[in-house]
Design an enzyme around this catalytic site. Structure first.
Site, PDB file in Angstrom:
ATOM      1  N   CYS A 258       0.774  -1.185   0.106  1.00  0.00           N
ATOM      2  CA  CYS A 258      -0.028  -0.119   0.084  1.00  0.00           C
ATOM      3  C   CYS A 258       0.841   1.416   0.090  1.00  0.00           C
ATOM      4  O   CYS A 258       2.266   1.319   0.014  1.00  0.00           O
ATOM      5  CB  CYS A 258      -0.752  -0.115   1.054  1.00  0.00           C
ATOM      6  SG  CYS A 258      -1.755  -1.490   1.357  1.00  0.00           S
TER       7      CYS A 258
ATOM      8  N   LEU B  16      -3.506  -1.956  -1.937  1.00  0.00           N
ATOM      9  CA  LEU B  16      -3.305  -3.123  -2.669  1.00  0.00           C
ATOM     10  C   LEU B  16      -3.739  -4.180  -1.820  1.00  0.00           C
ATOM     11  O   LEU B  16      -3.185  -4.615  -0.966  1.00  0.00           O
ATOM     12  CB  LEU B  16      -1.944  -3.203  -3.357  1.00  0.00           C
ATOM     13  CG  LEU B  16      -1.650  -4.328  -4.227  1.00  0.00           C
ATOM     14  CD1 LEU B  16      -2.511  -4.269  -5.495  1.00  0.00           C
ATOM     15  CD2 LEU B  16      -0.053  -4.654  -4.503  1.00  0.00           C
TER      16      LEU B  16
ATOM     17  N   GLY C 294       2.705  -2.866   4.028  1.00  0.00           N
ATOM     18  CA  GLY C 294       3.496  -3.916   4.106  1.00  0.00           C
ATOM     19  C   GLY C 294       2.704  -5.189   4.720  1.00  0.00           C
ATOM     20  O   GLY C 294       1.760  -5.438   4.387  1.00  0.00           O
TER      21      GLY C 294
END
Length: 647
Positions: A2, A51, A76
């Site tokens: 992200c 994401l 992460g």
């Protein structure tokens, strides 16, 4: 994977500029194209681009604790989140998602700033605790994920996953830091914690930053460092078995995903070991991706195919043209800072290929640093044996004289270049390693920079970066020392930066099993003789993988991931490099000596010297000036606002 961003008014609770926050988030759309959200309250704004990888249906961010008093934005993966959830539930915390993100808010409530010590993964996150009026920022131990921050002239604090988010705010000055320019021309990147901009900083690996309302003078705090104790007495056979076990565990944790997953496969030892281990942990076929080169001198495709055939992977290959240099401006914009590793080109292409087939890819990055694989390590140890035979006070005058007198022989292998060897003998271990890692050596930078720029530097040298880390290394073992230096400099500033930006440009998550911090810590307890034995680097890894990989993969000469710069600058880029380096943009800075720039180009293009790395470094700096420094700042109207998330 992200992108995160945020704004804090640390002195009060004034209204946050929502348009600025939206611009910051939009600037990182490529990092998270699936969703975008913001949270705004008095004096605080947090933004997130997502994401979706884990808990796709309910893992939206910003994410809150039970009563909405703690909120986090996170980039992460916390690989051990499944084991943390029951521990936190036993402490009374209630989970509303199945995401690793929710572990962070509850871990903060349970353990405070020490929560990061419980996380195993790659991460950069920002957490706001309303009750404590505290903003908490953290970055993973080996800085796989990026995190930038700045104090603006109006007193506000801003942060983001990339510098472009801070630039999009509109309040960050583009004044460049001369010390950062010096670091760039020495190392090819700007070393942590500095950035190219005077006003901005990177949060260093293994560090946290606490900003409390009402406070301004805050300094990052280190929560982790690797210690090369080299005190394990384990035998070689047991070490091989233990390494295989640790690789299995590290890769198993990184195969957790709700979206298509695969691996990069170059045909080298590291990526081949990752793929072989992945294949042993799944009943299905592993997806693998490789780039081939149409220049045989740089192509490893046949070796990647050997591994793909052995493990019957779904193997995808695309050929990169040997004249694939159209990415220069694209890369300059993507990296936000000058960045001179030319392997960013094939890295960008392999990420582009992988994203066509998977959303998550495992890589072999970190293997050289962890296991002792770089050719330069063996050369350094060779020189170190001679340095250790004579005190520095005797060596320096003798070998400085010999080094000045002996002619250069760039055509010969390094260990047979007497001038280079003599110069190395006149240096300390740290000086010698810094020199070997420098793109433009100290004497070259002295000729490159103008008198005006040297005055601005006020005596600063990029060598101070290495000196600072060497002082904290706590080892005098020759190999351990330079491994430590690489873990603090090259791995962070070059490798991880390159892979993060290249992968995020294509909304691809790359995971790093050979950088698992528990694996790195264990390897640091092993004697250096298990890493380099004779002329064999990565000895332990290779011996461990012998049951799974053929000798033609394990013991062939190392190639690296390179592009033909020398040929480009004498051929298709001959005029372009001259126009860029001798053109108006570099001249406008007043920082460079034009005669030396002309010498670098003329000597290279005539074939007298190979200055390709230096010329590429200058070209990428010129591209950075045009594409970042000269870019017109983002102005109103702001892009369409992101969805607003409330607790």
């Amino acid at each position: 994977m992200c992108g995160i961003a945020g704004i804090l008014d640390p002195q009060g609770s004034s209204e946050i500029d929502r348009d600025a926050l939206a611009r910051m988030n939009q600037a990182q759309h490529h990092r998270g194209p699936d969703e975008g959200s913001v949270h705004v309250e008095a004096g605080v704004g947090l933004a997130h681009r997502r994401l979706s990888i884990i808990d796709v249906s309910t893992g939206q961010q910003p994410l809150f604790n039970e009563d909405g008093s703690v909120v986090v934005v996170f980039n992460g993966e916390i690989y051990n989140y499944q084991s943390l959830i029951p521990e936190l539930q036993a402490l009374g915390h209630v989970f509303h998602t199945r995401s690793d993100t929710e572990c962070i808010v509850h871990a903060w409530e349970a353990w405070g700033v020490d929560c990061v010590k419980r996380f195993r993964g790659m991460f950069a996150f920002a957490l706001w605790d309303r009750n404590q009026q505290t903003l908490f920022l953290a970055r993973d131990r080996l800085a796989v994920k990026p995190l930038y921050y700045a104090w603006l002239a109006d007193g506000r604090f801003v942060f983001g996953s990339e510098l472009k988010a801070l630039l999009a705010h509109g309040g960050l000055s583009r004044d460049m830091d001369p010390a950062a320019v010096e670091e760039y021309f020495a190392l090819g990147y700007v070393a942590e914690p500095r950035t190219i901009f005077k006003q901005a900083r990177k949060l260093s690996p293994g560090h946290t930053l606490v900003v409390k309302r009402g406070e301004r003078a805050v300094e990052p705090q280190q929560y982790w460092d690797v210690r090369f104790t080299l005190d394990s007495r384990i035998g070689a056979e047991d070490a091989c078995a233990e390494l295989r076990h640790r690789l299995d565990e590290s890769i198993r944790l990184r195969m957790i995903s709700e979206v298509p997953l695969g691996a990069f496969l170059s045909g080298g030892v590291d990526s081949s070991a990752v793929v072989a281990t992945m294949a042993g942990q799944t009943d299905g076929k592993v997806n693998t991706c490789s780039v081939a080169f149409d220049d045989p001198a740089f192509d490893e495709a046949e070796f990647a195919q050997l591994v793909a055939d052995k493990y019957r992977t779904n193997h995808h290959v695309e050929t990169v043209r040997s004249d694939d240099f159209d990415l220069i401006d694209t890369l300059a914009r993507q990296y936000d800072e000058p960045f001179a590793d030319s392997s960013a080109i094939p890295t960008y292409r392999v990420c582009q290929l992988a994203r066509k087939h998977v959303t998550v890819a495992l890589s072999g990055d970190g293997g050289d640093e962890t296991f002792g694989g770089y050719r330069r390590y063996k050369l350094h140890l060779f020189e170190e044996r001679f340095r250790s035979a004579m005190p520095l006070a005797m060596r320096r005058p003798i070998f400085n004289t010999l080094g000045r007198a002996y002619p250069k022989a760039d055509w010969a292998p390094r260990m047979f270049r007497a001038k280079t060897t003599f110069q190395g003998m006149a240096r300390t271990s740290v000086e010698a390693y810094f020199h070997s890692m420098s793109i433009l050596s100290t004497p070259m930078r002295d000729q490159l920079f103008s008198a005006r720029f040297k005055s601005e530097l006020a005596g600063y040298s990029a060598e101070q970066v290495f000196d600072r880390h060497a002082a904290n290394a706590s080892t005098d073992d020759p190999l351990a020392l330079i491994q430590y230096l690489d873990l603090k400099t090259y791995l962070v500033g070059d490798i991880n930066t390159k892979v993060d930006r290249a992968s995020m440009a294509h909304s691809l998550e790359v995971r790093e099993p050979l950088m698992d911090h528990e694996l790195v810590e264990w390897m640091a307890t092993l004697p250096s003789s298990l890493k380099i034995r004779g002329q064999e680097g990565k000895w332990l890894l290779k011996k461990s993988m012998e049951p799974q990989l053929p000798d033609s993969i394990l013991y062939r000469p190392k190639m690296g991931f390179a592009v033909p710069l020398a040929r480009w600058f004498r051929g298709p880029l001959k005029q372009r490099v001259r126009d860029a380096i001798l053109g108006p943009r570099l001249a406008e800075t007043g920082w460079f000596d034009r005669k030396y720039l002309e010498h670098l180009i003329d000597a290279h293009q005539s074939g007298a010297r190979d200055y390709s790395a230096s010329l590429w470094t200058l070209m990428m700096f010129e591209a950075f000036l045009r594409n970042v420094i000269d870019e017109v700042p983002v102005a109103a109207p702001a892009p369409q606002r992101e969805a607003v998330v409330q607790p």
